[in-house]
Design a protein around this motif. Sequence first.
Motif, PDB file in Angstrom:
ATOM      1  N   GLU A 172       0.833  -1.209   0.000  1.00 43.74           N
ATOM      2  CA  GLU A 172       0.000   0.000   0.000  1.00 43.74           C
ATOM      3  C   GLU A 172       0.863   1.252   0.000  1.00 43.74           C
ATOM      4  O   GLU A 172       0.590   2.233  -0.716  1.00 43.74           O
ATOM      5  CB  GLU A 172      -0.927  -0.018   1.208  1.00 43.74           C
ATOM      6  N   LEU A 173       1.964   1.208   0.772  1.00 38.23           N
ATOM      7  CA  LEU A 173       2.859   2.359   0.833  1.00 38.23           C
ATOM      8  C   LEU A 173       3.570   2.577  -0.501  1.00 38.23           C
ATOM      9  O   LEU A 173       3.726   3.723  -0.953  1.00 38.23           O
ATOM     10  CB  LEU A 173       3.883   2.151   1.952  1.00 38.23           C
ATOM     11  N   GLY A 217       2.380   1.791  -3.376  1.00 46.00           N
ATOM     12  CA  GLY A 217       1.393   2.317  -4.297  1.00 46.00           C
ATOM     13  C   GLY A 217       1.176   3.810  -4.093  1.00 46.00           C
ATOM     14  O   GLY A 217       1.030   4.562  -5.065  1.00 46.00           O
ATOM     15  N   GLU A 218       1.153   4.245  -2.839  1.00 44.89           N
ATOM     16  CA  GLU A 218       0.967   5.668  -2.544  1.00 44.89           C
ATOM     17  C   GLU A 218       2.132   6.503  -3.067  1.00 44.89           C
ATOM     18  O   GLU A 218       1.959   7.639  -3.519  1.00 44.89           O
ATOM     19  CB  GLU A 218       0.819   5.867  -1.041  1.00 44.89           C
ATOM     20  N   ARG A 219       3.353   5.925  -3.052  1.00 36.31           N
ATOM     21  CA  ARG A 219       4.542   6.654  -3.495  1.00 36.31           C
ATOM     22  C   ARG A 219       4.782   6.501  -4.994  1.00 36.31           C
ATOM     23  O   ARG A 219       5.725   7.072  -5.538  1.00 36.31           O
ATOM     24  CB  ARG A 219       5.777   6.178  -2.741  1.00 36.31           C
TER      25      ARG A 219
END
Length: 413
Positions: A256-257, A259-261
């Motif tokens: 998830e992290l 993907g956010e970055r």
Amino acid sequence: LLCNDRRVVEQGRAIEVEEQVLWQGRQYTYLTTKFPICDSHGQVVGVGGIAADISERKRTEDALRHVALGVSRATGNAVFPATVRYLASSLQVDFAFVSHASRPDSTHLSTLAASYRGEAIANFDYVLQGTPCAEVFGQRFLYIPQGLGERYPLDALLEHIRIDSYAGYPLFASDGRPLGLIAVGHATGLPERERVESVLRIFSVRVAAEVERAALEQQLRQAQRMEAIGHLTGGIAHDFNNLLTSMLGYTQMAEELAGERGDAPLGRYLERIRQSAEKARDLIRQMLVFSRGSRGQPRVVSLAALIEEFRPLLQSALPAGVEFDVRLEQGLAPVRVDPLQLEQVLMNLCINARDAMGGSGRLRVALRARSLADGLCASCQQRIAGDFQALCVEDSGPGIDEPVQGGQVGAVR
């Protein structure tokens, strides 16, 4: 002899007696009927007789009595060494042994006891092919009075212990399964065939009961070991499953992290880690199924899709020298199987094939439709018929023995 004649004369009637005669250094036994010969006045003037040679029967009875006295005192596994010791002594032979097989189709036998020239020798395994035992195991009594080495030139044991005659009798379980055999051998000729066969036949019954009991005890010990392994496996699987749960949780957060970055390469790496961890979780689930002794969780799946999904893991288990070919017939109907068990079987077959090829060759996994009008299940030995899907693993290795070739092919309905 004269005392028996005197009895007939004194008593004036016929008698039946056993008489021993020593002739040229050998004792003979006769069952003799003696009767009085009378004159016209009824006076006994002579003795007549009819005799039957029972020397061989008496020698057999003496041998059986000798063996019975020794073997009757033994219990459990001590029956085997007692039997071969008294067999060798009673039949005056150099070599005596009892051997058994773990499976009816076994190509090897293992001795339970062996005696050579009056001394117990260590138990050993030997290959059936090319030996006289191959004609006895699961079949019939065999008697070879001489010329053993010429008849079985490939039997290295015969040359080592230098025996020229052989007799063997098969051992069968109460349900007719072949268990092993009991046999004797000698550097020169054996005693008479009838005597040897009688001794071996009678004591094969006692020995076969003991071999069957020993086999059942071995199965019980194996079951107990498997139960202990199951408990150990269950404990390890539970602990490892807890670790995997944590790993999967952190991996998902890292994905998830990423993907956010917007870090796509890192996301792909993490996805691979998650897939591997999920596969490990499935294997742990299989270990838990084994530890509980249950059958797993069958469900309706597409075999072709399941194999395609499992293909990368199969490929990773093979060296670069093995050509991997997958041929899956399309349009097949879904089947009901336990995916974890199927993957485990498929992986085991591929690893076996890899090892058989010695690191290079061709390995093929194929899925195809098959119809059987009248077939036989290799597992449950029941008649089967209908439409099936055959999952085959084929390799270019040297091949395997016929009795276990059925393990290379599976059919799912």
